[in-house]
Design an enzyme around this catalytic site. Structure first.
Site, mmCIF file in Angstrom:
data_model
loop_
_atom_site.group_PDB
_atom_site.id
_atom_site.type_symbol
_atom_site.label_atom_id
_atom_site.label_comp_id
_atom_site.label_asym_id
_atom_site.label_seq_id
_atom_site.Cartn_x
_atom_site.Cartn_y
_atom_site.Cartn_z
ATOM 1 N N ASP A 37 0.837 -1.191 0.000
ATOM 2 C CA ASP A 37 0.000 0.000 0.000
ATOM 3 C C ASP A 37 0.886 1.261 0.000
ATOM 4 O OD1 ASP A 37 -3.005 0.900 0.656
ATOM 5 O OD2 ASP A 37 -1.718 1.992 2.048
ATOM 6 N N ASP A 58 -8.495 -6.523 -5.636
ATOM 7 C CA ASP A 58 -8.222 -5.356 -4.791
ATOM 8 C C ASP A 58 -9.257 -4.260 -5.023
ATOM 9 O OD1 ASP A 58 -7.013 -3.164 -3.455
ATOM 10 O OD2 ASP A 58 -5.027 -4.028 -3.804
ATOM 11 N N HIS A 116 -6.874 -6.550 -1.198
ATOM 12 C CA HIS A 116 -5.836 -5.552 -0.930
ATOM 13 C C HIS A 116 -4.869 -5.993 0.168
ATOM 14 C CE1 HIS A 116 -3.926 -1.664 -1.007
ATOM 15 N NE2 HIS A 116 -4.160 -1.476 0.282
#
Length: 375
Positions: free
Chosen positions: A200, A326, A354
């Protein structure tokens, strides 16, 4: 996480309407020390127990400087790179069902193959960098699996994250946010290298560190992560016109610690939307863990444009692991990042949301080990 910000889409304290390469098996040979009965008994329950031990160690080592010595055989490999057999490990009735798309790997698949010894690798040290709002705690399954395979693992709590108590609203730069990572890399022994893994927003942090410490990073792995180019900020990347993420806009809650007339200082996420946004393929117990552990994301570092050079950042080998399911960083955006700045290899983690360290921990582990083995 992916961020979508504009003055017309800002929410304050209440939610409102405003704004490849194909996978290859790791270790075909395995270890003869694993008997058939051992393989049959190696199931999700044991993995869960190892994971809990690893998670406890993160907290105890960081807070008190001690380790939780439940079973040394789970954490300390012998000279052959394989963990000693653990006798009498307590069983648990709370293990989750095995996933059809993330099948349980057998012990011989969780270690480096016989023709690739750990001591022959450039480095066996993984450094895990969490994403925005997460902390070192999110890697607990990955830590357990890597340590069981004989690797050394360090999970970093960035400033204002995890158990780092700094006020998120007072983090004004990417340098401040990534200071724990920079301090760690700076204090490595002379000649020592690590493999950085960023998830991320942690991808931007990994890129920042690559520019500062290229000689100490053997490889950089971006897992559903922001992989930026020079002159680009994380906000720039997520604000591209051809990428729309209404779910992210709905989930964002902007905080204004300096007053409502000043720019936001941090971003929180609506707890009711966490499951759909970040964990749509993850076990319920991990979603529950995240819901009580996640912290706000500092806003200033998200705005900061990176300055990356070919001599430093460009000298480090990069790899990307895609997450097709995701909802936070859609696969379209991942593909765009890859096309703008192609890494050495791209891997696709089938069925991953994710947070693949929750949704597909075994296959994520398999890919991390595969990348570590690449000469």
């Amino acid at each position: 996480m992916g961020l979508c910000f504009s003055r017309t889409s800002v929410r304050k304290k209440k939610p409102a309407k405003p704004r490849l390469t194909n996978n290859q098996s790791v270790g075909s040979g395995g270890s003869k020390r694993w008997s058939k009965s051992r393989k049959e008994r190696f199931d999700d329950v044991e993995l869960q127990d190892q994971a809990v031990t690893a998670a406890a160690n993160i907290l105890l080592k960081q807070q008190y400087g001690v380790a939780f010595d439940r079973s040394s055989s789970l954490r300390f490999p012998n000279s052959n790179g394989h963990s000693r057999k653990n006798q009498g490990l307590p069983r648990s009735s709370s293990s989750r069902a095995r996933s059809l798309t993330d099948p349980l790997l057998q012990p011989h698949q969780l270690v480096v193959s016989q023709d690739t010894k750990l001591e022959d690798l450039e480095t066996t040290h993984f450094v895990l960098v969490h994403g925005g709002g997460f902390g070192a705690w999110c890697w607990y399954k990955t830590i357990a699996l890597l340590e069981e395979s004989g690797f050394k693992v360090t999970a970093i709590d960035l400033t204002g994250s995890g158990i780092n108590s700094f006020d998120t609203n007072k983090i004004l730069s990417l340098s401040h946010y990534t200071k724990p990572l920079a301090d760690f890399l700076e204090n490595l022994n002379e000649g020592e290298k690590v493999i950085l893994v960023g998830h991320d927003f942690g991808g931007a942090c990994v890129s920042f560190a690559m520019e500062l410490f290229p000689s100490r990073i053997a490889k950089a792995i971006f897992v559903a992560a922001a992989m930026l180019i020079s002159g680009q900020s994380t906000l720039d990347m997520f604000s591209q016109k051809d990428v729309s993420n209404d779910l992210m806009r709905q989930a964002q809650i902007f905080r204004y610690a300096n007053g409502n007339k000043q720019p936001p200082t941090s971003i929180d996420l609506d707890k009711s939307l966490l499951g759909e946004l970040l964990f749509n393929q993850s076990p319920a117990k991990d979603v529950a863990l995240a819901s009580v552990s996640m912290r706000p994301i500092p806003f200033s570092p998200v705005l900061e444009k990176l300055s990356l050079t070919e001599a430093n950042h460009g000298s480090v080998r990069r790899f990307y692991i895609q997450t097709p399911e995701d909802n936070a960083i859609p696969i379209q955006l991942q593909e765009d990042m890859i096309s703008r700045s192609p890494p050495e290899q791209v891997f696709r983690l089938k069925g991953a949301d994710h947070s693949p360290f929750f949704s597909r921990p075994q296959t994520l582990h398999k890919q991390l080990v595969e990348i570590a083995k690449l000469a």
